[in-house]
Design a protein around this motif. Structure first.
Motif, PDB file in Angstrom:
ATOM      1  N   VAL A 132      -5.500   6.738  -0.758  1.00 45.01           N
ATOM      2  CA  VAL A 132      -4.461   5.747  -0.445  1.00 45.01           C
ATOM      3  C   VAL A 132      -3.825   6.046   0.909  1.00 45.01           C
ATOM      4  O   VAL A 132      -3.455   5.128   1.652  1.00 45.01           O
ATOM      5  CB  VAL A 132      -3.385   5.714  -1.553  1.00 45.01           C
TER       6      VAL A 132
ATOM      7  N   VAL B 251       0.831  -1.206   0.000  1.00 36.68           N
ATOM      8  CA  VAL B 251       0.000   0.000   0.000  1.00 36.68           C
ATOM      9  C   VAL B 251       0.867   1.258   0.000  1.00 36.68           C
ATOM     10  O   VAL B 251       0.591   2.215  -0.727  1.00 36.68           O
ATOM     11  CB  VAL B 251      -0.964  -0.003   1.209  1.00 36.68           C
TER      12      VAL B 251
ATOM     13  N   TYR C  71       1.231   4.439  -2.534  1.00 38.74           N
ATOM     14  CA  TYR C  71       1.122   5.825  -2.063  1.00 38.74           C
ATOM     15  C   TYR C  71       2.295   6.673  -2.556  1.00 38.74           C
ATOM     16  O   TYR C  71       2.131   7.840  -2.925  1.00 38.74           O
ATOM     17  CB  TYR C  71       1.080   5.850  -0.536  1.00 38.74           C
TER      18      TYR C  71
END
Length: 251
Positions: free
Chosen positions: A134, A56, A60
Motif C-alpha cells: 500500500v 489510499v 495505509y
C-alpha cells in the motif's frame, strides 16, 4: 529533552491541521462556481486526484495495514469526505461532457480501492508486507495529487494569468508537503518522505508562478471589466434610439 516520538506526534498534529486547511482551501473556488452557476475553466483533476490519494492513504494508516498511524488515517478519512462533497458540487455545475468524465473516473477509483483492499488483506498476511504494497501505491497517488495542478500551471503559463490557480490552494499544498516531510524524517518513513518532498517542490513552483503572473492577471481582469462596462454603456445608449425610431415609424 523532547523525545523523537513526542516531536513526531506534535509535527503530525500540525500536519493534520495544515492538511485540513488544504482540503478546505478550494471553498472560495466553489463559492465562485456556485455564484456563477458554472465550473467555467476549473479542472476537476485536482479533486479527483486528491480523492484517490486520500482513500489510499486512509487504507495505509489503518491498524490492519500500518499500525500506530492514527494521524495518517484520520486526516485522510476526513479528506475523502470533503473531496466527495467538492466532486458532487462540480457535477452539479458542470456540463454533460465533463459530468460523464468525472463520474467514470470516480467509479474507476472506487473499484480500484475496493480491489486493492481485498487483495492486500487476503494475500499479504503481515503488517510489513501490507505496508510495503500500500505504501508504494500511496507514493504514486500522492505524487499524482501534488502533480495534478501541473495542468493548471500550464494554463497559467499559456494565458499569463493565475485566475484559475487559487493562491490558498497553492500555499496550502506547499505547507502541507513541508509539514509531512518533516514528520516522516523524524522517524524515517520513505513512503511519506518521497511524495511529500516532491509535493513541497511542486507547491513552491506554483507560488513562484503566482508571484510571476499576479500583476498581469490583475491587468487582464481590469481590462475585461472595462470592456464589460463599455458594452453596458453602449447598450443603454442605444436603447432610447431604438424606441425613438419605432415611434417615428408609427407616427
Amino acid at each position: 529533552m523532547v523525545s523523537a516520538d513526542a516531536a513526531r506526534t506534535v509535527v503530525g498534529i500540525i500536519g493534520n491541521l495544515i492538511s485540513f486547511f488544504l482540503f478546505l482551501s478550494p471553498v472560495p473556488t466553489f463559492v465562485r462556481i456556485w455564484k456563477k452557476g458554472s465550473v467555467e475553466q476549473y479542472s476537476p483533476v485536482p479533486y479527483l486526484a486528491t480523492l484517490i490519494n486520500c482513500m489510499v492513504w486512509t487504507l495505509y494508516g489503518l491498524p490492519i495495514v500500518h499500525p500506530d498511524s492514527t494521524l495518517v488515517w484520520t486526516i485522510n478519512g476526513s479528506g475523502t469526505v470533503i473531496e466527495v462533497v467538492y466532486i458532487i458540487l462540480y457535477l452539479i455545475y458542470s456540463d454533460k461532457k465533463k459530468r460523464l468524465m468525472v463520474v467514470l473516473v470516480v467509479a474507476v477509483e472506487i473499484i480500484f480501492i475496493g480491489v486493492l483492499t481485498a487483495l492486500v488483506l487476503t494475500l499479504a498476511h503481515t503488517h510489513t508486507k501490507r505496508s510495503l504494497i500500500v505504501g508504494i501505491i500511496s507514493i504514486a497517488f500522492n505524487i499524482m495529487m501534488y502533480a495534478a495542478p501541473l495542468t493548471v500551471m500550464k494554463l497559467v503559463i499559456t494565458t499569463k494569468s493565475v485566475e484559475y490557480m487559487p493562491f490558498f490552494l497553492s500555499f496550502a499544498s506547499f505547507a502541507n508537503g513541508l509539514a509531512w516531510t518533516a514528520y516522516a524524517l523524524i522517524r524515517f518513513d520513505p513512503f511519506i518522505t518521497i511524495p511529500n518532498g516532491l509535493g513541497t517542490v511542486f507547491g513552491l513552483a506554483q507560488l513562484l508562478l503566482y508571484a510571476t503572473y499576479y500583476k498581469s492577471t490583475q491587468r487582464q481582469i481590469a481590462e475585461r471589466k472595462g470592456r464589460e462596462v463599455n458594452l453596458s454603456e453602449v447598450t443603454i445608449d442605444d436603447e432610447p434610439k431604438k424606441i425613438g425610431s419605432h415611434t417615428n415609424q408609427n407616427g
